[in-house]
Motif scaffolding. Structure first.
Motif, PDB file in Angstrom:
ATOM      1  N   MET A 256       0.824  -1.209   0.000  1.00 31.12           N
ATOM      2  CA  MET A 256       0.000   0.000   0.000  1.00 31.12           C
ATOM      3  C   MET A 256       0.859   1.259   0.000  1.00 31.12           C
ATOM      4  N   GLY A 257       2.128   1.103   0.368  1.00 31.07           N
ATOM      5  CA  GLY A 257       3.034   2.247   0.331  1.00 31.07           C
ATOM      6  C   GLY A 257       3.302   2.725  -1.086  1.00 31.07           C
ATOM      7  N   ASP A 258       2.835   1.990  -2.043  1.00 33.83           N
ATOM      8  CA  ASP A 258       3.115   2.311  -3.441  1.00 33.83           C
ATOM      9  C   ASP A 258       1.823   2.408  -4.238  1.00 33.83           C
ATOM     10  N   MET A 259       0.826   3.094  -3.709  1.00 41.05           N
ATOM     11  CA  MET A 259      -0.429   3.187  -4.440  1.00 41.05           C
ATOM     12  C   MET A 259      -0.878   4.628  -4.604  1.00 41.05           C
ATOM     13  N   GLY A 260      -1.704   4.836  -5.587  1.00 36.05           N
ATOM     14  CA  GLY A 260      -2.314   6.139  -5.778  1.00 36.05           C
ATOM     15  C   GLY A 260      -1.522   7.033  -6.710  1.00 36.05           C
ATOM     16  N   ARG A 261      -2.079   8.211  -6.962  1.00 31.77           N
ATOM     17  CA  ARG A 261      -1.434   9.155  -7.875  1.00 31.77           C
ATOM     18  C   ARG A 261      -0.160   9.701  -7.258  1.00 31.77           C
ATOM     19  N   PRO A 262       0.799  10.107  -8.109  1.00 27.43           N
ATOM     20  CA  PRO A 262       1.992  10.761  -7.573  1.00 27.43           C
ATOM     21  C   PRO A 262       1.594  11.965  -6.716  1.00 27.43           C
ATOM     22  N   MET A 263       2.162  12.036  -5.523  1.00 26.86           N
ATOM     23  CA  MET A 263       1.744  13.062  -4.575  1.00 26.86           C
ATOM     24  C   MET A 263       2.034  14.470  -5.094  1.00 26.86           C
ATOM     25  N   GLY A 264       3.088  14.618  -5.891  1.00 27.08           N
ATOM     26  CA  GLY A 264       3.385  15.929  -6.467  1.00 27.08           C
ATOM     27  C   GLY A 264       2.215  16.436  -7.304  1.00 27.08           C
ATOM     28  N   GLN A 265       1.609  15.542  -8.072  1.00 23.09           N
ATOM     29  CA  GLN A 265       0.472  15.945  -8.912  1.00 23.09           C
ATOM     30  C   GLN A 265      -0.749  16.285  -8.069  1.00 23.09           C
ATOM     31  N   VAL A 266      -0.980  15.497  -7.030  1.00 20.74           N
ATOM     32  CA  VAL A 266      -2.100  15.771  -6.132  1.00 20.74           C
ATOM     33  C   VAL A 266      -1.951  17.182  -5.563  1.00 20.74           C
ATOM     34  N   ALA A 267      -0.728  17.523  -5.160  1.00 21.71           N
ATOM     35  CA  ALA A 267      -0.494  18.822  -4.538  1.00 21.71           C
ATOM     36  C   ALA A 267      -0.622  19.958  -5.545  1.00 21.71           C
ATOM     37  N   VAL A 268      -0.129  19.731  -6.766  1.00 24.39           N
ATOM     38  CA  VAL A 268      -0.231  20.781  -7.791  1.00 24.39           C
ATOM     39  C   VAL A 268      -1.703  21.072  -8.096  1.00 24.39           C
ATOM     40  N   ASP A 269      -2.510  20.023  -8.207  1.00 22.47           N
ATOM     41  CA  ASP A 269      -3.932  20.230  -8.467  1.00 22.47           C
ATOM     42  C   ASP A 269      -4.572  21.070  -7.380  1.00 22.47           C
ATOM     43  N   SER A 270      -4.134  20.868  -6.165  1.00 19.34           N
ATOM     44  CA  SER A 270      -4.748  21.575  -5.057  1.00 19.34           C
ATOM     45  C   SER A 270      -4.180  22.979  -4.874  1.00 19.34           C
ATOM     46  N   LEU A 271      -2.873  23.134  -5.042  1.00 18.79           N
ATOM     47  CA  LEU A 271      -2.213  24.374  -4.619  1.00 18.79           C
ATOM     48  C   LEU A 271      -1.639  25.194  -5.763  1.00 18.79           C
ATOM     49  N   GLY A 272      -1.430  24.606  -6.914  1.00 21.17           N
ATOM     50  CA  GLY A 272      -0.895  25.352  -8.050  1.00 21.17           C
ATOM     51  C   GLY A 272       0.605  25.574  -7.971  1.00 21.17           C
ATOM     52  N   LEU A 273       1.132  26.204  -9.023  1.00 19.64           N
ATOM     53  CA  LEU A 273       2.570  26.431  -9.152  1.00 19.64           C
ATOM     54  C   LEU A 273       2.882  27.916  -8.981  1.00 19.64           C
ATOM     55  N   ASP A 274       4.099  28.209  -8.549  1.00 20.33           N
ATOM     56  CA  ASP A 274       4.512  29.611  -8.492  1.00 20.33           C
ATOM     57  C   ASP A 274       5.120  30.027  -9.838  1.00 20.33           C
ATOM     58  N   ASP A 275       5.646  31.256  -9.918  1.00 22.78           N
ATOM     59  CA  ASP A 275       6.109  31.772 -11.210  1.00 22.78           C
ATOM     60  C   ASP A 275       7.273  30.969 -11.779  1.00 22.78           C
ATOM     61  N   SER A 276       8.053  30.334 -10.897  1.00 24.81           N
ATOM     62  CA  SER A 276       9.189  29.558 -11.410  1.00 24.81           C
ATOM     63  C   SER A 276       8.809  28.102 -11.678  1.00 24.81           C
ATOM     64  N   GLY A 277       7.531  27.805 -11.618  1.00 24.13           N
ATOM     65  CA  GLY A 277       7.073  26.471 -11.958  1.00 24.13           C
ATOM     66  C   GLY A 277       7.211  25.458 -10.827  1.00 24.13           C
ATOM     67  N   ARG A 278       7.371  25.961  -9.605  1.00 19.09           N
ATOM     68  CA  ARG A 278       7.446  25.046  -8.462  1.00 19.09           C
ATOM     69  C   ARG A 278       6.154  25.093  -7.664  1.00 19.09           C
ATOM     70  N   LEU A 279       5.917  24.051  -6.944  1.00 18.96           N
ATOM     71  CA  LEU A 279       4.726  23.996  -6.097  1.00 18.96           C
ATOM     72  C   LEU A 279       4.696  25.226  -5.197  1.00 18.96           C
ATOM     73  N   ASP A 280       3.556  25.884  -5.154  1.00 22.99           N
ATOM     74  CA  ASP A 280       3.449  27.162  -4.453  1.00 22.99           C
ATOM     75  C   ASP A 280       3.349  26.950  -2.943  1.00 22.99           C
ATOM     76  N   GLU A 281       4.273  26.223  -2.389  1.00 22.25           N
ATOM     77  CA  GLU A 281       4.245  25.881  -0.958  1.00 22.25           C
ATOM     78  C   GLU A 281       5.579  25.158  -0.704  1.00 22.25           C
ATOM     79  N   PRO A 282       6.664  25.941  -0.582  1.00 16.35           N
ATOM     80  CA  PRO A 282       8.015  25.352  -0.649  1.00 16.35           C
ATOM     81  C   PRO A 282       8.311  24.280   0.409  1.00 16.35           C
ATOM     82  N   MET A 283       7.803  24.480   1.623  1.00 13.82           N
ATOM     83  CA  MET A 283       8.092  23.488   2.663  1.00 13.82           C
ATOM     84  C   MET A 283       7.440  22.148   2.331  1.00 13.82           C
ATOM     85  N   LEU A 284       6.223  22.235   1.818  1.00 16.26           N
ATOM     86  CA  LEU A 284       5.499  21.017   1.466  1.00 16.26           C
ATOM     87  C   LEU A 284       6.164  20.342   0.263  1.00 16.26           C
TER      88      LEU A 284
END
Lengths: 392, 373
Positions: A256-284
């Protein structure tokens, strides 16, 4: 082309032709998955078709022998099948304790009659199994179980109670640990038996968890008749079967540790990217990247362990390693999913959350490091059997 | 392909482990360090590496090498991690050899590959400039001048740069990166030996109006990035292998200590607090080994996204080895802090290997970008 390349090409073509569009993409939650059984529930007719065509080919259990309904694939062919299914994001055609747990134990310990009788119907998803292991007084100390089976000549009469029986209310049959010799030392008086959940005297009561759902039950046995032909392995040596099966269960929970969508994509859908194309939440972003490294490395480790087992280079206790790491990984994954979802993920009853799916899944994962033996029990096993540390 | 070593690879592993245990155990590192050896590595050992076929492990047979791949290079690197042996292997047999094999002219190859394979020549790749590995931000320049180029800039963390017979310098040219094969004795080059925390050696190299001929260019002008990246990725995967070797050995020594050290009248390995930490570390190490072998195999297969598999391996092996050496020192208690015990040497070596060719943060960032976040 090598044989394996030919197999890949054929598999790809067959999957393209036979995997329905509805069965591609991640399953949204536990209930969307196909579990089969006499009272099977399918999300769509396509899901039923997908289970059936895969079951016919034996590809729900790709490496089991063909004579028992399995796919008869080599390990390398099974890897190709898995990678081709991943390529088109194909959902698992059948989730099944029969495939993950009972089947491998039957292949190792079952009689020829038992294999012929039980394995094909598991492969085709016709019978859904549950596992009768834990009891109110036997959790981490599983061998302390008290459910007893009295010898009545050609059958036993079973009395007692199980708990944390996954999907007992939906299962058709149970594989169950019972005490057949109350006077023997605790590991040496247990037997592994199979019986129909429709047998008179079996009742189940779902347990509501912190997720609000009830994947587990209390299961009660009141003078339940169990035929002797349904004993697996040797009388009073059921602990050997139980341990072998636990290794399969642990590998499954670890996976189960290897299931589901890539977490990076889940986060991008929720939070979006900043101007440099990184997840708009650097600590996360950092935590997610670390998780994805661990997920990728863990996936490779599961593959490596499989190869080591096949090459007989490793102890079966290695399953504890996968169970420990995979379940902790899955908990971490869902903590990050909650953080990525923010307040959206906190909705318990709403349209957007589809009835609180993220929150309920997050809470469900907390059981991963308890069920099938706690993380602490796994660490004990690793310390004793793999590291040979003293005094455990 | 199964994620385990083949029979031939297992034999190579046994040969490398056996050879290093006999000829260059940790006492070899201590001897070089404590005698303040003028070079910091043993030339004799390097020649023996040539004879054993380790120095030319990836070099084609026509140039005197073994003609093997990344997995085999990783096997040697892992063995070097177990014994902490200072060796030109990384700079010469992995980084420089990969660039020469992939991009150099027939003359350049004939001049250097046989000598590397024989353990006779030492080559160094000069890529890093600041304190962190940032190969996409090279500031060293090469301007066209006369018949060739004029190089200006400053490099650091150049492995074995103080004793290199030839340098491979990565510099910016008009529209890209160009690789230059440079004689370290060329006018305008200053080299300072930097003894590192782990008693291995690197160098700071300044290039001031260093004039080189056009035939110093390796491959195409402005076109060095591909060969550079291929070498860096092989180096990173081998560094991951070296890290798992070092982490695994520190762990082995520590488990042995847990079995034998007695306090409160019993072996400290009986205490569950330590057992669980050891079991956790075991798990992490096994996972790091899987990631490392997979990265090496993918490099050999020329697989899609092999670079990402390399980043997973380098980041994971780095973090896990770091945990291994920290636990090793802590579980050894006071003696773990002494110079006399070896576990401290592992801690130092792992720190250097972690920084080498990108730390876990560098590789996590690379993966995040590739993942679209």
């Amino acid at each position: 082309m090598t044989d394996l390349e030919t197999f890949r090409a054929e598999t790809r073509a067959w999957l393209e032709a036979n995997c329905p569009a509805e069965c591609r993409g991640p399953a949204e939650n536990d209930e969307d998955r196909v579990w089969g059984g006499r009272n099977a529930v399918f999300k769509t007719p396509a899901h039923k078709r997908w289970m059936e065509v895969m079951g016919e080919r034996g590809w729900t259990a790709p490496e089991w022998p063909r004579e028992y309904g399995g796919g008869g694939l080599s390990r390398e062919e099974a890897k190709v099948l898995a990678s081709e299914m991943r390529r088109i994001d194909a959902q698992s055609p059948l989730s099944s304790f029969g495939i993950w747990m009972l089947g491998p134990a039957l292949l190792q310990f079952g009689t020829e009659e038992q294999k012929k009788r039980f394995l094909p119907e598991i492969v085709r998803g016709e019978i859904r199994w549950c596992q009768g292991y834990s009891e109110p007084g036997a959790g981490s100390d599983l061998a302390g179980l008290q459910t007893r089976a009295e010898d009545r000549g050609d059958h036993w009469i079973v009395n007692g109670q199980k708990v944390w029986t996954s999907y007992a209310d939906k299962a058709d049959w149970i594989f169950c640990l019972v005490r057949t010799d109350p006077d023997a030392p605790k590991h040496l008086g247990i037997s592994f038996v199979l019986f129909d959940m429709a047998t008179p005297g079996v009742t189940t009561r779902p347990i509501t968890l912190i997720s609000g759902k009830s994947p587990f039950c209390e299961t009660f046995f009141d003078n339940v008749r169990v035929e002797k032909e349904n004993l697996v392995g040797t009388l009073n040596r059921g602990w050997d079967v139980a341990k072998a099966l636990l290794a399969h269960e642990r590998t499954m929970i670890g996976a189960m540790g290897d299931m589901g969508r890539p977490m990076g994509q889940v986060a991008v859908d929720s939070l979006g990217l900043d101007d440099s194309g990184r997840l708009d939440e650097p600590m996360l972003r950092t935590k997610i990247a670390e998780l994805e490294i661990d997920v990728a490395a863990f996936r490779l480790s599961m593959e490596r362990v499989g190869d080591q087992v096949k090459a007989r280079q490793v102890s079966p206790a290695i399953a504890s390693m996968l169970k420990y790491y995979g379940s902790e990984l899955n908990k971490r994954r869902h903590e990050l999913a909650m953080a990525a979802g923010g307040s959206d993920a906190l909705e318990w009853e709403s349209e957007r959350s589809k009835g609180g799916t993220p929150a309920r899944e997050w809470l469900r994962t907390k059981a991963n490091s308890i069920e099938g033996g706690t993380s602490e029990v796994q660490l004990n096993i690793i310390a004793k059997h793999l590291l040979q540390l003293p005094g455990v | 392909m199964p994620l385990i070593l083949t029979e031939e690879q297992t034999m190579l592993k046994e040969a490398a482990d056996g050879f290093l245990a006999e000829h260059a155990p940790i006492t070899h590192l201590r001897q070089l360090r404590d005698s303040r050896d003028a070079e910091g590595v043993s030339r004799e050992l390097w020649r023996a590496f040539g004879e054993m076929g380790f120095a030319g492990v990836i070099i084609p047979e026509e140039h005197g090498g073994s003609g093997l791949g990344a997995v085999e290079a990783g096997v040697v690197a892992e063995a070097l991690g177990r014994t902490l042996t200072p060796s030109p292997f990384f700079g010469s047999s992995v980084l420089a050899a990969r660039i020469l094999i992939d991009a150099a002219s027939a003359e350049q190859q004939a001049a250097w590959l046989p000598k590397i394979a024989a353990g006779e020549a030492i080559l160094s790749l000069a890529v890093d400039e600041g304190p962190k590995h940032q190969p996409s931000r090279i500031a060293t320049t090469a301007e066209r001048s006369g018949n060739g180029f004029k190089l200006n800039g400053a490099k650091g963390f150049v492995l074995d740069g103080h004793i290199a017979d030839a340098l491979i310098v990565a510099a910016k040219t008009e529209t890209g990166t160009t690789l230059f094969l440079v004689d370290p004795k060329t006018a305008g080059i200053e080299i300072e030996r930097t003894v590192m925390v782990d008693a291995h050696n690197a160098a700071r190299i300044t290039l001031k109006d260093v004039q080189v001929d056009a035939d110093a260019v390796i491959g195409a002008v402005d076109g060095g990035e591909g060969a550079l990246n291929a070498a860096l990725d092989l180096g990173r995967a081998c560094a991951a292998a070296c890290l798992t070797g070092a982490g695994d050995e520190a762990f082995r020594v520590t488990v042995e200590y847990l079995r034998t050290r007695k306090q409160f009248g019993r072996a400290i390995g009986e205490f569950q607090a330590l057992q669980h930490r050891a079991a956790h570390l075991f798990t992490e190490l096994e996972i790091a080994k899987a990631a490392t072998l997979a990265a090496l195999q993918r490099l050999d297969a020329g697989a899609d996204k092999a670079d990402l598999a390399v980043s997973v391996a380098k980041a994971k092996a780095g973090r896990v080895a770091e945990l291994a050496v920290q636990e090793a020192v802590q579980m050894h208690g006071g003696v773990g802090m002494t110079d006399e015990y070896d576990v401290g040497l592992f801690m130092k070596r792992v720190r250097v290997l972690n920084e080498l060719l990108g730390d876990a943060g560098f590789h996590a960032d690379r993966l995040a970008r590739a993942g679209g976040y």
